[in-house]
Design a protein around this motif. Structure first.
Motif, PDB file in Angstrom:
ATOM      1  N   THR A 142      19.647  19.250   4.677  1.00  0.00           N
ATOM      2  CA  THR A 142      20.672  20.292   4.510  1.00  0.00           C
ATOM      3  C   THR A 142      20.117  21.658   4.896  1.00  0.00           C
ATOM      4  O   THR A 142      20.799  22.437   5.580  1.00  0.00           O
ATOM      5  N   TRP A 182      26.455  21.923   5.464  1.00  0.00           N
ATOM      6  CA  TRP A 182      26.630  20.511   5.834  1.00  0.00           C
ATOM      7  C   TRP A 182      27.231  19.750   4.659  1.00  0.00           C
ATOM      8  O   TRP A 182      26.685  19.814   3.543  1.00  0.00           O
ATOM      9  N   GLY A 183      28.318  19.039   4.873  1.00  0.00           N
ATOM     10  CA  GLY A 183      28.943  18.255   3.808  1.00  0.00           C
ATOM     11  C   GLY A 183      30.064  18.986   3.096  1.00  0.00           C
ATOM     12  O   GLY A 183      30.745  18.403   2.258  1.00  0.00           O
ATOM     13  N   ASN A 218      27.919  13.775  -4.064  1.00  0.00           N
ATOM     14  CA  ASN A 218      27.460  14.363  -2.804  1.00  0.00           C
ATOM     15  C   ASN A 218      27.206  15.857  -2.928  1.00  0.00           C
ATOM     16  O   ASN A 218      26.266  16.385  -2.329  1.00  0.00           O
ATOM     17  N   THR A 222      23.838  18.082  -2.348  1.00  0.00           N
ATOM     18  CA  THR A 222      23.796  19.285  -1.515  1.00  0.00           C
ATOM     19  C   THR A 222      23.116  20.431  -2.270  1.00  0.00           C
ATOM     20  O   THR A 222      22.271  21.127  -1.717  1.00  0.00           O
ATOM     21  N   GLU A 225      19.427  19.767  -2.393  1.00  0.00           N
ATOM     22  CA  GLU A 225      18.819  19.945  -1.062  1.00  0.00           C
ATOM     23  C   GLU A 225      18.694  21.420  -0.696  1.00  0.00           C
ATOM     24  O   GLU A 225      17.728  21.816  -0.041  1.00  0.00           O
TER      25      GLU A 225
END
Length: 415
Positions: A142, A182-183, A218, A222, A225
């Motif tokens: 990430t 990201w995500g 998730n 994140t 990360e």
DNA sequence: TCTGGGGTCCTAGGACCC
DNA sequence: TCTGGGGTCCTAGGACCC
């Protein structure tokens, strides 16, 4: 540490490799069917032209600015991609190819100046393939995405950004809007902003546990990360897909059942190739046909199809699916898109057999192996008659560049 | 003349059965 | 007047990525 190597506006850059006259010129590449703009180079972005918009809407604007327009040329992009991947992979023993234009390299245990190493990766890829890349280095995927994003954004960084300690990434995170993480997609952005989480830095400061409760696991990953804790490891061996889809919009509206069946046969063939490549068999598939969401008559129907036994036999699967297409078909509708999906898969070499169930005859398994091996030499050499000969429904690619590197008769010549 | 991507994974909710 | 379970299968559609 982890490096993310990402090609700069990859499709547009590929179009320039054999057209040096286009360097520094604005270029866009269109999606299948010349539908949307999917790639824009820096010069186009500078003109304020948006991405993922229908081409026909922006055509006047593109003409006005003399933008060079290309249909997508996947033969070319796939070939140049594999060359980029080959060169990049020589810089680390542990790599994960993440998409057609990006890969992660593990730099663990490398005793070198990270900045120098990243520059060398970039320079070497340019020298060998003539595709420009950016390199982001950080402890997690990430963060390396963010480093890469930063390397692209600030020209002064010359395509390289190293975030190897918290002090460095913390100041960058404050400048990154939450939607660029990201995500985090469109929906999540809305919900996070409602909670007062505006920047990547805001998200990094949330407690992982409460993010898991409020959203899902998730987001928790994140958050961790973004603080340098590895939650998403490098996967060198690609995990087999749990589902395999093949869907396309047609070159024009079609009204004919037999044309629909040709398309389903073709997409099924493609999905079966992916299936065999990852050594899976399909138990349950789905097939759908639909009209356009922009047409008056909205119609989208799908059908679940259970195979008589776990199989990778293109002939059998096409037969099963095309029977269902007949059930879904309503005469007179302007069909716009169709597709197949294999939604319940199992491993080819790890089958739970039963005494009374049928299973795929071994001669069919061997037949598929032979078909694949013939087609690996020249794709499409051998195929089912049910795919059709004329394939009038196929997509339009009116502005396609030559397949410079994959077709003998399209190799560039020097005068 | 008319144009609007493709892929993977996940889930809400309806239909049906017991 | 309004409510009353649990499981499986299927469909539709959403979310995210490139």
């Amino acid at each position: 540490m982890l490096a993310l190597v990402d090609c700069n506006s990859f499709y547009a850059s590929c179009e320039q490799v054999f057209r040096p006259d286009l360097r520094g010129k604005p270029i866009v590449v269109l999606s299948n069917n010349d539908g949307c703009i999917v790639a824009r180079n820096r010069e186009v972005k500078a003109l304020g032209i948006p991405g993922l918009e229908p081409y026909f809407k922006l055509e006047p604007l593109l003409k006005k600015h003399n933008v060079h327009v290309f249909s997508s040329n996947y033969e070319l992009y796939a070939d140049l991609s594999s060359r980029v991947m080959d060169v990049a992979s020589s810089f680390s023993p542990d790599v994960e190819i993440y998409s057609i234009d990006e890969l992660f390299l593990s730099l663990d245990g490398m005793k070198c100046d990270l900045n120098q190493y990243a520059k060398k990766i970039r320079k070497t890829i340019w020298r060998h393939v003539r595709v420009p890349v950016s390199v982001g280095v950080a402890p997690t995927k990430t963060l390396s995405k963010i480093a890469n994003h930063t390397a692209k954004k600030y020209l002064g960084l010359k395509g390289v950004c190293i975030l190897d300690n918290p002090k460095k990434w913390k100041s960058i995170l404050k400048k990154i809007p939450i939607s660029d993480v990201w995500g985090v997609g469109r929906r999540l952005t809305e919900r996070l902003i409602e909670c007062g989480v505006i920047t990547a830095s805001d998200l990094a400061q949330q407690s992982p546990e409460s993010m898991r409760k409020l959203f899902n696991i998730n987001i928790e990953r994140t958050v961790r990360e973004l603080n340098g804790e590895v939650c998403i490891p490098i996967e060198e061996e690609a995990e087999p897909r749990k589902q395999i889809f093949s869907t396309r919009t047609f070159g024009h509206r079609i009204y004919d059942l037999s044309e629909l069946q040709q398309s389903i046969s073709t997409y099924t063939t493609r999905a079966c190739e992916k299936l065999r490549k990852q050594e899976s068999l399909v138990n349950v598939a789905t097939v759908f046909i639909q009209t356009s969401r922009f047409d008056d008559l909205r119609y989208l129907r799908s059908k679940i199809v259970r195979m008589p036994y776990a199989t990778n036999d293109t002939g059998l699967i096409v037969n099963q699916l095309n029977r269902k297409v007949k059930d879904l078909f309503i005469k007179g509708l302007p069909y716009y898109k169709a597709g197949v999906g294999f939604i319940d898969l199992s491993n080819q070499y790890n089958q739970q057999m039963s005494l009374f169930d049928n299973h795929q005859p071994s001669r069919r398994t061997r037949l598929m192996e032979v078909v694949d091996s013939i087609n690996s030499k020249k794709y499409g050499s051998i195929q089912l008659a049910s795919n059709g000969i004329n394939q009038d429904w196929k997509m339009r690619r009116l502005k396609r560049s030559p397949s410079y590197t994959t077709k003998w008769n399209e190799i560039p010549t020097i005068k």
